[in-house]
Each structure stands twice: as C-alpha cells, then as structure tokens.
Design a protein around this motif. Structure first.
Motif, short mmCIF file in Angstrom:
data_model
loop_
_atom_site.label_atom_id
_atom_site.label_comp_id
_atom_site.label_asym_id
_atom_site.label_seq_id
_atom_site.Cartn_x
_atom_site.Cartn_y
_atom_site.Cartn_z
N SER A 291 0.95 -1.14 -0.10
CA SER A 291 -0.01 0.14 -0.03
C SER A 291 0.70 1.09 0.07
O SER A 291 0.50 2.34 0.58
CB SER A 291 -0.84 -0.05 1.40
OG SER A 291 -0.16 0.11 2.23
N GLY A 292 2.01 1.14 -0.44
CA GLY A 292 2.99 2.34 -0.54
C GLY A 292 2.48 3.32 -1.72
O GLY A 292 1.38 3.38 -2.27
N PRO A 293 3.32 4.33 -1.87
CA PRO A 293 3.21 5.32 -3.00
C PRO A 293 3.08 4.65 -4.30
O PRO A 293 2.23 5.16 -5.11
CB PRO A 293 4.30 6.18 -3.01
CG PRO A 293 4.85 5.83 -1.52
CD PRO A 293 4.55 4.61 -1.22
N ALA A 294 3.71 3.84 -4.71
CA ALA A 294 3.50 3.21 -5.92
C ALA A 294 2.07 2.52 -6.38
O ALA A 294 1.39 2.65 -7.23
CB ALA A 294 4.63 2.00 -6.21
N ALA A 295 1.56 2.06 -5.17
CA ALA A 295 0.22 1.27 -5.16
C ALA A 295 -0.80 2.29 -5.44
O ALA A 295 -1.76 2.32 -5.95
CB ALA A 295 0.11 0.28 -4.17
N TRP A 296 -0.58 3.40 -4.48
CA TRP A 296 -1.56 4.51 -4.57
C TRP A 296 -1.52 5.29 -6.16
O TRP A 296 -2.48 5.45 -6.75
CB TRP A 296 -1.30 5.47 -3.65
CG TRP A 296 -1.92 5.11 -2.38
CD1 TRP A 296 -1.15 4.68 -1.37
CD2 TRP A 296 -3.19 5.20 -2.01
NE1 TRP A 296 -1.91 4.50 -0.10
CE2 TRP A 296 -3.40 4.71 -0.69
CE3 TRP A 296 -4.55 5.61 -2.54
CZ2 TRP A 296 -4.41 4.68 0.12
CZ3 TRP A 296 -5.70 5.50 -1.85
CH2 TRP A 296 -5.51 4.92 -0.60
N ALA A 297 -0.27 5.11 -6.64
CA ALA A 297 -0.03 5.74 -8.08
C ALA A 297 -1.03 5.03 -9.02
O ALA A 297 -1.46 5.38 -10.03
CB ALA A 297 1.27 5.99 -8.27
N ARG A 298 -0.87 3.58 -9.02
CA ARG A 298 -1.30 2.74 -9.84
C ARG A 298 -2.93 3.00 -9.60
O ARG A 298 -3.85 2.84 -10.68
CB ARG A 298 -1.14 1.45 -9.50
CG ARG A 298 -1.66 0.27 -10.29
CD ARG A 298 -1.76 -1.27 -9.60
NE ARG A 298 -2.29 -1.16 -8.50
CZ ARG A 298 -2.42 -2.31 -7.81
NH1 ARG A 298 -1.92 -3.62 -8.40
NH2 ARG A 298 -2.99 -2.51 -6.63
N MET A 299 -3.36 2.93 -8.49
CA MET A 299 -4.85 3.07 -8.21
C MET A 299 -5.38 4.29 -8.79
O MET A 299 -6.45 4.52 -9.44
CB MET A 299 -5.33 3.14 -6.68
CG MET A 299 -4.93 1.68 -5.92
SD MET A 299 -5.42 1.77 -4.32
CE MET A 299 -7.08 2.12 -4.46
N LEU A 300 -4.74 5.46 -8.60
CA LEU A 300 -4.98 6.90 -9.31
C LEU A 300 -5.04 6.69 -10.76
O LEU A 300 -6.05 7.30 -11.30
CB LEU A 300 -4.03 8.00 -8.88
CG LEU A 300 -4.15 8.38 -7.47
CD1 LEU A 300 -3.20 9.27 -7.05
CD2 LEU A 300 -5.75 8.86 -7.14
N ARG A 301 -4.36 6.05 -11.14
CA ARG A 301 -4.17 5.98 -12.82
C ARG A 301 -5.40 5.09 -13.44
O ARG A 301 -5.88 5.60 -14.34
CB ARG A 301 -2.80 5.40 -13.20
CG ARG A 301 -1.65 6.40 -13.12
CD ARG A 301 -0.46 5.98 -14.12
NE ARG A 301 0.17 4.53 -13.73
CZ ARG A 301 1.12 4.44 -12.85
NH1 ARG A 301 1.48 5.70 -12.28
NH2 ARG A 301 1.53 3.51 -12.53
N LEU A 302 -5.77 3.82 -12.74
CA LEU A 302 -6.89 3.10 -12.79
C LEU A 302 -8.09 4.02 -12.85
O LEU A 302 -9.04 3.94 -13.64
CB LEU A 302 -6.89 1.84 -11.88
CG LEU A 302 -6.10 0.72 -12.38
CD1 LEU A 302 -6.07 -0.29 -11.32
CD2 LEU A 302 -6.51 0.14 -13.47
N ALA A 303 -8.43 4.77 -11.69
CA ALA A 303 -9.33 5.71 -11.77
C ALA A 303 -9.41 6.56 -12.59
O ALA A 303 -10.66 6.78 -13.18
CB ALA A 303 -9.24 6.33 -9.91
N GLU A 304 -8.44 7.15 -13.21
CA GLU A 304 -8.28 8.16 -14.26
C GLU A 304 -8.92 7.39 -15.55
O GLU A 304 -9.70 8.07 -16.24
CB GLU A 304 -7.01 8.76 -14.52
CG GLU A 304 -6.97 9.89 -15.55
CD GLU A 304 -5.63 10.39 -15.76
OE1 GLU A 304 -5.27 11.55 -16.33
OE2 GLU A 304 -4.58 9.90 -15.22
N ALA A 305 -8.21 6.37 -15.94
CA ALA A 305 -8.61 5.39 -17.09
C ALA A 305 -10.25 5.19 -16.80
O ALA A 305 -10.97 5.28 -17.90
CB ALA A 305 -7.83 3.99 -17.11
N GLY A 306 -10.61 4.75 -15.73
CA GLY A 306 -12.04 4.51 -15.51
C GLY A 306 -12.92 5.51 -15.76
O GLY A 306 -14.16 5.45 -16.47
#
Length: 393
Positions: A291-306
């Motif tokens: 749940s580090g910064p890289a995981a949060w960055a991935r979630m934000l990119r998925l949210a943006e794509a969605g």
C-alpha cells in the motif's frame, strides 16, 4: 511509448471521398440479390456523408427478414461491432466498423420499423425503395419519415435541401400509402402531430416552438411504448471527458487489458500501437505490491482510466497474475490476450468492450465480430416482432 498515450481524435483514418465511394461500391457488389435494403438520409444526407472529413456513420435500412443476409455480407471485412440494439420496443440497429481501406467508416444498419427511440416513425410494411446512383434509396412515406420526422422528433433544424427532398417524396407517395402512414402517426403520437406534418408538407415554415412540440411528442411516445427503464438504458452519454473519449463518435467505456506471463511487454507495446492508430487513449500500468506510494499511483491511474474512458494496460510481470484492486471494476471485465494476438483481434476485442454501453446482446455482437454467421442469423431471426400500436381513443 509512455505509460500515458493521448492521441489526436481523428479516428482510424482521415476521411476521403475515394474510400467512401469504394465503400458504396462494395455494398452494391457484396449485398446479395433479393435483399431489401436502402441508403438512408436521401440525396442530401449521402452528399453530406461523402463531403465530411473523418469518421461519419453511413446509415442503411434493411428489412427485418433480410438483416442476416446483409450482416453476413459485411462481417468478412468489418473490424468490429460498436453498437447493437435488438429490443423490438426500441429502434433496432447495429453499427459495424469497416477496415482501413474504407477509412474506418461506420455502417449504421437499422432493421425493421423506422423509429426515433421507441416512437414509431414508419412501420416496415410501408417502406418502399427505389434505385439511386449509389444504391437503393428510400422513397415515399419512408423517405419522408427518414428526412423529416427523424430530425423533427429529435428537435433538430432541417436543412432546406432536406425539407425540399421530403416534400417531393411526400407528393410522389401514393395517396393510400400517405393515409396509412398518417393513421400510424396519429396512433403513435396524436392527431395534433398529424396536423403539423400536413401543414409542413403544404409549405408552412418550421418554427422553434414547433420543433419543441415534435421533441416532446417523441419523448412521451418513447416512454409510453418503451418504458422508463429502457429509455434510461439507451441514454448513457452523460459522461466525464466527453471530448476526449469519442474516437468513433460515441463516448467509450473504459477498458482493461490484463497481461501476464512471458512476452507481456511485447503484447502491451502491440496494443498501444494498434489502439493509438485508432485514436484511443491508453495507459500502461505496472502492478505494485502493498500500500505504498507506487500502489496509490497505480490506483489513481486506474481511476483516471475508468472515469475518462481510457484503455488501461495492466501487466503482472513474467509469471505472476496480478491482483486487481476494486477500482479496476470501473473498466469492466478484463480482456485477456495471447502473445500472438493480431491487430484485428485487438481491435475487435477493444471495440466491443469499449462500446458495451451500446450493446444489449453481447453474444450476438461477438458472433458478428468473429463471423459466426449461423449463430448470429439464428439470434437475429429469434427477435420477436413488435406489436403494432393501436389507435388512441
């Protein structure tokens, strides 16, 4: 390419008159003899389509008993299906994407009754066809419905050339055909709307208030004949980032390509290359553990794509299968591709997934995309006919 690739919204290829004329010639040669079909929009609509740049729908009509034969003639070259509405309570149509040799143009095939939403504009039995320069054309009251009612029932302004063509077809139609059509309009809408139509055909100017009357009549008729739930399912275009998510005229849904195993990097690059050429925005996303910064960055990119309808490409390394976060559900069911996926397979899978909002029978759309003509023919033929509206008391 970068993990975030945004390409110009030019569609699969820039439009050209030569490619469009070639598509019209292909239709004339490919559609079997005996199939009852016609180009929609009249001479003015066809001229506007030929003159337009980029991707624009070529509208066709086909008899409900001949739709399988027409679709079978087009699926060998079509790239994908981006719309399919088969509920008999609504306008029944499907939209096919044609290949690059036809500049990726769209063919919008209406079958059966001519409608605006669930409002009947011309029943199939009244449709007549004449031969035109580039193929069969609607004539009589079917042409009036297509040229006049199709615009007015959407509250749109009519070009003078379109109105003049509709008036000509009105006076060329047999009196018996005109009477039957007006009776249908009275049953579907109201006698008042029939009075408006006759006045317009007699030369009365169309005012803004009159367009509003036609629009409200169409809304009431669609709700009455199709129901609220069906109407809501057919209007899924109020989305974020509308201008950035319409490579093929319709706002696309987000899509997730899920890749894992050896060669996933090569497949990811291939997907980016194919989709960027089709005007699709892609994001390449690398899974991150914990749940580090890289995981949060991935979630934000998925949210943006969605939220903005991008195509997300999620890689899980050489052997591991990535765990999908809950946010990935915005992208729908993940698309799995093999290492030898072709350009056509990537486009077919993407088009159907990205346009799932406009497809009410995914199995039928898949069969059409892969050329499963026997199954598609059975499913198209199994759609029950619509009960004709009865006159209002």
């Amino acid at each position: 390419m970068n993990r975030f690739t945004n390409v110009p919204r030019c569609g699969p290829a820039e439009g050209s008159g030569a490619a469009k004329l070639s598509l019209l010639e292909y239709l004339r040669n490919a559609v079997p003899d005996g199939v009852r079909w016609a180009l929609r929009g009249g001479k003015s609509g066809l001229a506007a389509w030929l003159a337009a740049d980029g991707v624009k729908d070529l509208d066709l009509w086909v008899h409900s008993e001949d739709v399988s034969a027409l679709v079978n003639a087009l699926t060998p070259v079509a790239v994908g299906t981006v719309s399919l509405e088969s509920d008999p309570r609504w306008l029944r149509h499907l939209v096919l994407v044609m290949p690059r040799r036809f500049d990726g143009q769209l063919i919008d095939i209406t079958y059966g009754d001519l409608k605006v939403g669930a409002a009947l504009a011309c029943r199939e039995e009244l449709v007549s066809v004449r031969m035109g320069l580039h193929g069969p054309m609607l004539t009589g009251v079917a042409a009036v419905s297509d040229l006049l009612m199709r615009k007015l029932l959407r509250g749109k302004t009519l070009a003078s050339s379109r109105l003049a063509e509709a008036s000509l077809q009105w006076y060329l139609a047999p009196a018996e055909q005109r009477g039957a059509w007006l009776a249908d309009l009275a049953a579907t809408f109201s006698p008042a709307l029939v009075d408006h139509v006759q006045a317009i055909m007699s030369g009365r100017r169309i005012a803004g208030r009159e367009r509003a009357f036609f629009l409200l009549s169409a809304v009431r008729a669609s709700l009455r004949h199709g129901g609220v739930s069906l109407a809501l399912r057919r209007r899924r275009r109020l989305v974020l980032g509308r201008r950035q998510r319409v490579p093929l005229k319709r706002p696309v849904a987000p899509v997730l390509f899920l890749l894992n195993g050896e060669g996933s990097a090569t497949v990811a690059a291939r997907i980016e290359e194919v989709l960027s050429g089709a005007g699709v925005t892609t994001q390449r996303i690398t899974p991150a553990a914990g749940s580090g910064p890289a995981a949060w960055a991935r979630m934000l990119r998925l949210a943006e794509a969605g939220l903005y309808g991008h195509a997300a490409i999620l890689r899980g390394g050489d052997t591991a299968t990535p765990r999908l976060p809950l946010i990935a559900r915005l992208c729908g069911e993940p698309i799995l591709l093999g290492s030898n996926a072709s350009r056509d397979e990537i486009l077919q899978r993407y088009y159907q997934a990205a346009h799932r909002w406009y497809i009410d029978d995914p199995l039928l759309a898949e069969q059409i995309a892969i050329g499963g003509n026997v199954v598609a023919q059975r499913r198209l033929a199994s759609i029950p006919p619509l009960v004709k509206p009865q006159p209002q008391p």
